[in-house]
Design an enzyme around this catalytic site. Sequence first.
Site, short mmCIF file in Angstrom:
data_model
loop_
_atom_site.label_atom_id
_atom_site.label_comp_id
_atom_site.label_asym_id
_atom_site.label_seq_id
_atom_site.Cartn_x
_atom_site.Cartn_y
_atom_site.Cartn_z
N CYS A 381 0.83 -1.21 0.00
CA CYS A 381 0.00 0.00 0.00
C CYS A 381 0.87 1.26 0.00
CB CYS A 381 -1.00 -0.04 1.14
SG CYS A 381 -2.47 0.93 0.74
N HIS A 511 -3.60 -4.96 0.46
CA HIS A 511 -3.09 -5.46 1.74
C HIS A 511 -3.17 -6.98 1.76
CE1 HIS A 511 -2.56 -1.72 4.00
NE2 HIS A 511 -3.60 -1.26 3.31
N GLU A 513 -1.58 -9.02 3.41
CA GLU A 513 -1.39 -9.62 4.74
C GLU A 513 -2.69 -10.10 5.36
OE1 GLU A 513 -1.11 -6.43 3.98
OE2 GLU A 513 -1.59 -5.07 5.63
#
Length: 537
Positions: A381, A511, A513
Amino acid sequence: MSKFVFITGGVVSSLGKGLTSASIGLLLRSRGWNVEMLKMDPYLNVDPGTMNPFQHGEVYVTEDGAETDLDLGHYERFVGKYMHQKNNITSGAIYMSVIQKERHGDFDGATVQVVPHITNAIKESWLRLEKPEIDVIMIELGGTVGDIEGAPFLEAMRQFQLERPREDVAFIHMTLIPYLRASGEVKTKPTQHSVQKLREIGIQPDLLICRTTQNISEEHRRKIAMFCNVRPENVIEEQDVEFSIYQVPVMLMEERTDEILLKRLGLEVPPIDLTQWNDMLEKVRQPRERVKIAVVGKYISLTDSYKSIYEALTHAGIANHAAIDLLRVEAEEIEEQGAANVLRDVQGILVPGGFGNRGVEGKIAAIQYARENQIPFLGICLGLQCAVVEFARHVCGLQDVGSMEWMEPGKEDISKAVVALMDSQQNVVERGGTMRLGAYACWLHEGTKAREAYGVEMIRERHRHRYEVNPQFVERLRRGGLVISGNNPDSELVEIVELPDHPWFVATQAHPEFRSQPVLAHPLFREFVAAALRTSR
Ligand code: GLN
């Protein structure tokens, strides 16, 4: 009808209630039961989206674009199921909905009160999760028993147990059993007080989960059971884990937590299958290699601020049979000391997401260092935005460019904004812009590292950002040698960039993650760590 399990906490906060709830969710699911989760946060913010990560840790983003409590991350990682907006409520959201109804005249002239209006709204949020196919709904209350803000939630629980058959509602209370080194004994009094508080409200816990650093003796279990009015076998010990939070479900299973709970709910206890989980734990226990990865951020002092990033790195380590030695770097430290000094002995550099301009120059310096020294890099990001700016400045020779977010308000210069605000028609705008939240598709281009890592052409990843790579600069960046590896199929916005002549230099606007799982590492994290391992050999 679904069964309801409420999880409350006492004595102190940060006992790992979220982890414990998620672990129990995993155990029930591994026995074949269909589980739903809910986190209730007693604060008055409508959602944590506006909260400073220093205060509340990371904002976890769901597929449907809800900005939620980080416990939903634990739920997804353990229970292995996506969460949505409906899986997180706050006092703020509850009060707002009740007040909006009041303004709309929906209460027919009644005096609007905490009991019954707020408590009813709370109960409605539980019932929204009830479905024929959902067997158990686990509802965790943030904070500790006795907090003023938590009272309406506890009151709603008290009422609810009377509205359902006894075996459809169970209560788990989590407490701390401190160990006093000076006298060499564990203390049960705080637990007794915390349960007393709960019983005053009218809630009798069925299971007590006791966080402890020591073994709780049989004698202490009996004492806790007697004073807290629970069966001795329902006093569950949850010791500090040795090497990984992913041990918690196994520890709880050994204490028969899931079995006791299922029996209390009148549900069968089918055999459990934790093969995949245990295989994963084995890899955590015995890594074959170690690799040092730097995370260069601005909320570094609080580990919860980058929770999912650290977890995703751990998962990537597991997938590569390696342990990650994390170097948490404050970006401003790089501004003061120089990237080479701070990052000298790391094998990989990750720049996570963030807002505002504090520390961005440090991040850019870290990225330049990774690019020039062939150190594997993963940008996320804001990490992508910094990477693009770094490339524009130092490779394309556009020296004074930056992101619009870092320019002085009112003095934004669009001609210098490689990263800019966009409206919904993909026009660069000076103000407003649209926040991209939740899952968006990305089309991956043939022959790129990103495409190879994911192994598919079309992916979806979660977003949470306002600024985008400015389309007016894309051609210039391409000519300089930056590869655009992924675009949004509808808007053509840049989603992933990479460098071809580098061991691993990949940055994504999304994102990833949030989608990483302990038993299934995210491809970008997995390949990033694999590249870092290769360079360290
Ligand atoms: N601040 C940047 C934006 O809003 C990046 C956000 C992020 O990293 N999540 O676009």
